[in-house]
Scaffold this motif. Structure first.
Motif, PDB file in Angstrom:
ATOM      1  N   TRP A  63      78.770  -8.352 -53.338  1.00 32.27           N
ATOM      2  CA  TRP A  63      79.156  -9.298 -54.398  1.00 32.27           C
ATOM      3  C   TRP A  63      78.163  -9.246 -55.548  1.00 32.27           C
ATOM      4  CZ3 TRP A  63      75.779 -13.160 -55.907  1.00 32.27           C
ATOM      5  CH2 TRP A  63      76.244 -13.981 -56.944  1.00 32.27           C
ATOM      6  N   GLN A  64      76.877  -9.221 -55.199  1.00 40.41           N
ATOM      7  CA  GLN A  64      75.835  -9.232 -56.227  1.00 40.41           C
ATOM      8  C   GLN A  64      75.939  -8.016 -57.140  1.00 40.41           C
ATOM      9  OE1 GLN A  64      71.797  -9.080 -54.680  1.00 40.41           O
ATOM     10  NE2 GLN A  64      71.177 -10.668 -56.119  1.00 40.41           N
ATOM     11  N   ARG A  65      76.189  -6.841 -56.555  1.00 42.70           N
ATOM     12  CA  ARG A  65      76.322  -5.624 -57.360  1.00 42.70           C
ATOM     13  C   ARG A  65      77.520  -5.726 -58.304  1.00 42.70           C
ATOM     14  NH1 ARG A  65      75.021  -3.161 -52.358  1.00 42.70           N
ATOM     15  NH2 ARG A  65      77.248  -2.741 -51.966  1.00 42.70           N
ATOM     16  N   GLU A  66      78.643  -6.160 -57.786  1.00 45.20           N
ATOM     17  CA  GLU A  66      79.845  -6.230 -58.609  1.00 45.20           C
ATOM     18  C   GLU A  66      79.739  -7.339 -59.660  1.00 45.20           C
ATOM     19  OE1 GLU A  66      83.597  -6.062 -56.707  1.00 45.20           O
ATOM     20  OE2 GLU A  66      82.942  -4.657 -55.142  1.00 45.20           O
TER      21      GLU A  66
ATOM     22  N   ILE B  28      81.105 -11.578 -67.817  1.00 44.45           N
ATOM     23  CA  ILE B  28      80.222 -12.542 -67.147  1.00 44.45           C
ATOM     24  C   ILE B  28      80.490 -13.947 -67.667  1.00 44.45           C
ATOM     25  CG2 ILE B  28      77.827 -13.374 -67.132  1.00 44.45           C
ATOM     26  CD1 ILE B  28      78.129 -11.470 -64.980  1.00 44.45           C
ATOM     27  N   ASP B  29      80.645 -14.071 -68.981  1.00 45.54           N
ATOM     28  CA  ASP B  29      80.887 -15.377 -69.596  1.00 45.54           C
ATOM     29  C   ASP B  29      82.192 -15.982 -69.079  1.00 45.54           C
ATOM     30  OD1 ASP B  29      80.187 -17.439 -71.542  1.00 45.54           O
ATOM     31  OD2 ASP B  29      81.980 -16.767 -72.604  1.00 45.54           O
ATOM     32  N   VAL B  30      83.263 -15.167 -69.034  1.00 46.68           N
ATOM     33  CA  VAL B  30      84.553 -15.643 -68.532  1.00 46.68           C
ATOM     34  C   VAL B  30      84.457 -15.991 -67.049  1.00 46.68           C
ATOM     35  CG1 VAL B  30      86.945 -14.988 -68.062  1.00 46.68           C
ATOM     36  CG2 VAL B  30      85.888 -14.367 -70.239  1.00 46.68           C
ATOM     37  N   ALA B  31      83.812 -15.118 -66.272  1.00 46.57           N
ATOM     38  CA  ALA B  31      83.695 -15.339 -64.825  1.00 46.57           C
ATOM     39  C   ALA B  31      82.929 -16.620 -64.517  1.00 46.57           C
ATOM     40  CB  ALA B  31      83.020 -14.136 -64.175  1.00 46.57           C
TER      41      ALA B  31
ATOM     42  N   ILE C  91      86.994  -8.896 -63.138  1.00 49.44           N
ATOM     43  CA  ILE C  91      86.662 -10.281 -62.791  1.00 49.44           C
ATOM     44  C   ILE C  91      87.429 -10.716 -61.545  1.00 49.44           C
ATOM     45  CG2 ILE C  91      86.736 -12.680 -63.584  1.00 49.44           C
ATOM     46  CD1 ILE C  91      86.401 -11.665 -66.421  1.00 49.44           C
ATOM     47  N   ARG C  92      88.706 -10.342 -61.455  1.00 54.30           N
ATOM     48  CA  ARG C  92      89.512 -10.714 -60.292  1.00 54.30           C
ATOM     49  C   ARG C  92      88.917 -10.167 -59.005  1.00 54.30           C
ATOM     50  NH1 ARG C  92      94.050  -9.345 -63.562  1.00 54.30           N
ATOM     51  NH2 ARG C  92      94.408  -7.473 -62.293  1.00 54.30           N
ATOM     52  N   GLU C  93      88.411  -8.946 -59.050  1.00 51.80           N
ATOM     53  CA  GLU C  93      87.795  -8.348 -57.865  1.00 51.80           C
ATOM     54  C   GLU C  93      86.573  -9.141 -57.426  1.00 51.80           C
ATOM     55  OE1 GLU C  93      88.855  -5.835 -55.865  1.00 51.80           O
ATOM     56  OE2 GLU C  93      90.682  -6.076 -57.057  1.00 51.80           O
ATOM     57  N   VAL C  94      85.798  -9.596 -58.398  1.00 51.42           N
ATOM     58  CA  VAL C  94      84.621 -10.408 -58.070  1.00 51.42           C
ATOM     59  C   VAL C  94      85.055 -11.751 -57.478  1.00 51.42           C
ATOM     60  CG1 VAL C  94      82.668 -11.683 -59.042  1.00 51.42           C
ATOM     61  CG2 VAL C  94      83.097  -9.327 -59.759  1.00 51.42           C
TER      62      VAL C  94
ATOM     63  N   ASN D 191      80.405  -6.836 -67.691  1.00 53.57           N
ATOM     64  CA  ASN D 191      79.748  -6.826 -69.010  1.00 53.57           C
ATOM     65  C   ASN D 191      79.542  -8.268 -69.486  1.00 53.57           C
ATOM     66  OD1 ASN D 191      82.092  -7.789 -70.421  1.00 53.57           O
ATOM     67  ND2 ASN D 191      82.935  -5.704 -70.383  1.00 53.57           N
ATOM     68  N   GLU D 192      78.917  -8.416 -70.620  1.00 56.24           N
ATOM     69  CA  GLU D 192      78.501  -9.726 -71.103  1.00 56.24           C
ATOM     70  C   GLU D 192      79.693 -10.668 -71.287  1.00 56.24           C
ATOM     71  OE1 GLU D 192      76.104 -11.576 -74.936  1.00 56.24           O
ATOM     72  OE2 GLU D 192      75.646  -9.547 -74.253  1.00 56.24           O
TER      73      GLU D 192
END
Length: 617
Positions: A568-571, A580-583, A605-608, A576-577
């Motif tokens: 999880w941490q790697r993904e 990350i903001d959306v996630a 993002i969905r995969e994360v 990207n920036e």
């Protein structure tokens, strides 16, 4: 004629017993001579319990039950089935009665059916006075439900009083949900007119009645302690604190010596002196308070020998003090003794109890307990040895680091204080807090603890830094500090006082859940070990931030899901920036249903986010 008084604490989990109800019990029982009983738990169960008592006792004279001496005595026969009988009254399933020999289609079944019908109509035994304690407002629904249900136990001309924290902080909101027929008491019991009484007694000054704690099945985690105050109120008016409303006047001295003396004489010695003062260091009488504590047997190095629970129960039964509590206590002690007895003695002990109807609470009497005393007492003396233990003092609400001086710290070191609690509510006060810790350590106070407020105006980083400071101080000063993070709740805000949903300006739902997950894993406290702390909260702020965003299951089951957490941490950090903001905006809501996740356009993002749907199963 003596009144019947019922004291109720709602069915929520709490650490400390209801000190206000304990003092009220002392007043009505000792001063007025009333019949007082205490209950905490499901009030429907209590109703069934009261009706079951009627089943066994109400028509005793009519049926001459107590004159029957052999095994046909209905009380002796039916007592072993008391749980089934009570469950039938409450639930009405006849399967509870099928296991009772020769019970169906008898006078006894008809008698029980009548009580079942009364239970359904809420026609319960009545009390003249009912007092319900309230605690924090986030127990709101349980509290309101308990108050409204308690009305079923009140006589037509009786009085129902509600007091305590919630009643004092939000009386109008409480009134809206419990009606005008309930008397709401705000603040302390420090006036002669409390409960509309006409005597001059101040209830708040009375020693607590510890016997009521023996009446209930609930066991308070803070056990084996005297409870009291040496001061009242606080000189501060912290925005997040309700003390200035609950105890508006600062009283700089309360003499506890006589209270402790009476408590020890009647209820035996206890290990802890639990003082609930809100700011004892503000008192100009602080040195006298410490001297009082020393005089009461809690000086540095003080020890005690635990009183015999058996002796206490027997003594109070002889004195007629709360027979209900101490008959129940004695039967519990019999059960505990039975576990320690050799087989041949255990058999004889069982026969004695069976003969005297002391196996079950129903039908047990103190007269029968006295009859077996000569047989039982030597067994207790042989199998329960009490050794010396240390006496401890705990100013449980914490001390004000802003008022610490070397003089006060030195005076504190004259008592067996353990732990020394110092509030650490704001990281901006770290220098003041650290100075207080160093002063305490200088005078040999090694065991410390603190409450660490979060979710107020602090940031998550502030919380981490406060906890880490304690770890650093433990290592440097060779002391022990246990930290207890406490989430802030605005307990008077109309939007939040009924729940725990408030989010501080720097917090979100995911961060709150992450901290709660970590705390659950650490059993609610953070100790002195650096490796322990770093495993729980991270070695630095970057690792701590990762934990805040990490899926909850991976926080709680860190070892089991270690490889998955690394994935999880790697993904997560590969995003990207903009991603990350959306996630983060999505994760902050802490909602991870399929529909929510599929609403996100970015496949990365969905995969994360799929990691957040993983459960411990």
């Amino acid at each position: 004629m003596n009144r019947r008084v019922l004291l109720i604490e709602p069915d929520y989990k709490n650490k400390y017993p209801p000190l206000n109800l304990m003092k009220i019990s002392r007043y009505f029982r000792k001063i007025c001579g009333d019949d007082v009983r205490f209950f905490k738990g499901d009030l429907k169960k209590f109703a069934a319990q009261l009706l079951l008592e009627e089943f066994f006792y109400s028509s005793a004279n009519e049926l001459s039950l107590f004159h029957v001496q052999d095994d046909t005595n209905p009380i002796k026969v039916l007592a072993r089935y008391s749980d089934d009988l009570m469950n039938f009254i409450k639930v009405g399933k006849f399967s509870y009665l099928d296991s009772i020999p020769n019970f169906r289609n008898t006078f006894w079944e008809e008698k029980l059916l009548n009580l079942r019908r009364r239970f359904q109509k809420k026609d319960y035994p009545k009390f003249d006075i009912i007092c319900v304690a309230t605690l924090f407002t986030f127990f709101w629904q349980k509290t309101v439900d308990s108050i409204n249900y308690a009305k079923n136990f009140l006589k037509t001309d009786g009085h129902l009083y509600v007091g305590g924290v919630a009643a004092t902080l939000v009386p109008d909101e409480l009134r809206n949900e419990i009606g005008d027929d309930v008397k709401i008491h705000k603040g302390l019991l420090d006036k002669p007119t409390d409960f509309d009484k006409t005597d001059d007694m101040i209830i708040d000054t009375l020693p607590p009645d510890y016997s009521i704690l023996e009446e209930v099945d609930y066991k308070y985690p803070a056990d084996n302690a005297y409870f009291g105050y040496t001061t009242r109120g606080c000189i501060r008016r912290c925005e997040f604190c309700a003390v200035h409303t609950l105890e508006p006047e600062y009283k700089n001295y309360v003499d506890i010596c006589e209270q402790l003396k009476q408590a020890e004489e009647q209820f035996g010695t206890k290990q802890y002196l639990m003082l609930m003062d809100n700011n004892v260091l503000a008192s100009p009488n602080f040195e006298q308070i410490i001297d009082d504590i020393k005089k009461c047997g809690f000086a540095r190095g003080a020890t005690y020998v635990l009183s015999s629970d058996y002796d206490i129960a027997i003594k109070n039964l002889h004195n007629g003090y709360n027979d209900r509590a101490y008959i129940k206590k004695m039967l519990q002690l019999y059960d505990e003794l039975d576990k320690h007895l050799p087989e041949e003695i255990a058999g004889e002990f069982y026969s004695v109890r069976e003969e005297k109807n002391l196996l079950y609470l129903v039908g047990a009497t103190k007269e029968k307990i006295f009859e077996v005393d000569s047989f039982v007492r030597p067994l207790f003396e042989k199998y329960f040895k009490h050794t010396k233990k240390a006496h401890y003092v705990d100013f449980n609400q914490g001390l004000d680091s802003r008022l610490f001086t070397e003089k006060l710290a030195k005076k504190l070191s004259e008592i067996n204080i353990r732990p020394l609690r110092i509030a650490f509510d704001h990281y901006e006060q770290r220098d003041i807090y650290e100075k207080a810790v160093r002063m305490a350590a200088k005078f040999g106070i090694k065991d410390m603890s603190n409450y660490v407020l979060y979710n107020f105006r602090d940031t998550p980083d502030d919380l981490y830094n406060r906890l880490k400071l304690n770890i650093d101080l433990c290592e440097e000063l060779n002391i022990s500090i246990y930290s207890f993070p406490m989430k802030y709740h605005p307990i008077r805000d109309p939007e939040y006082f009924r729940n725990r949903d408030f989010l501080g300006e720097h917090w979100n739902k995911k961060f709150i859940r992450a901290i709660q997950a970590i705390i659950n894993a650490t059993k609610g406290k953070i100790g002195r070990g650096r490796s322990f702390f770093e495993a729980a909260f991270g070695k630095n702020l970057d690792e701590f931030h990762d934990l805040l965003w990490m899926p909850e299951t991976m926080i709680i089951y860190r070892v089991k899901y270690d490889e998955l957490a690394k994935k999880w941490q790697r993904e997560f950090h590969t995003l990207n920036e903009d991603e990350i903001d959306v996630a983060k905006k999505f994760i902050a809501l802490n909602k991870f249903s399929d529909d929510d996740i599929f609403s996100i356009e970015s496949e990365n993002i969905r995969e994360v986010l799929k990691f957040y749907q993983i459960t411990r199963h």
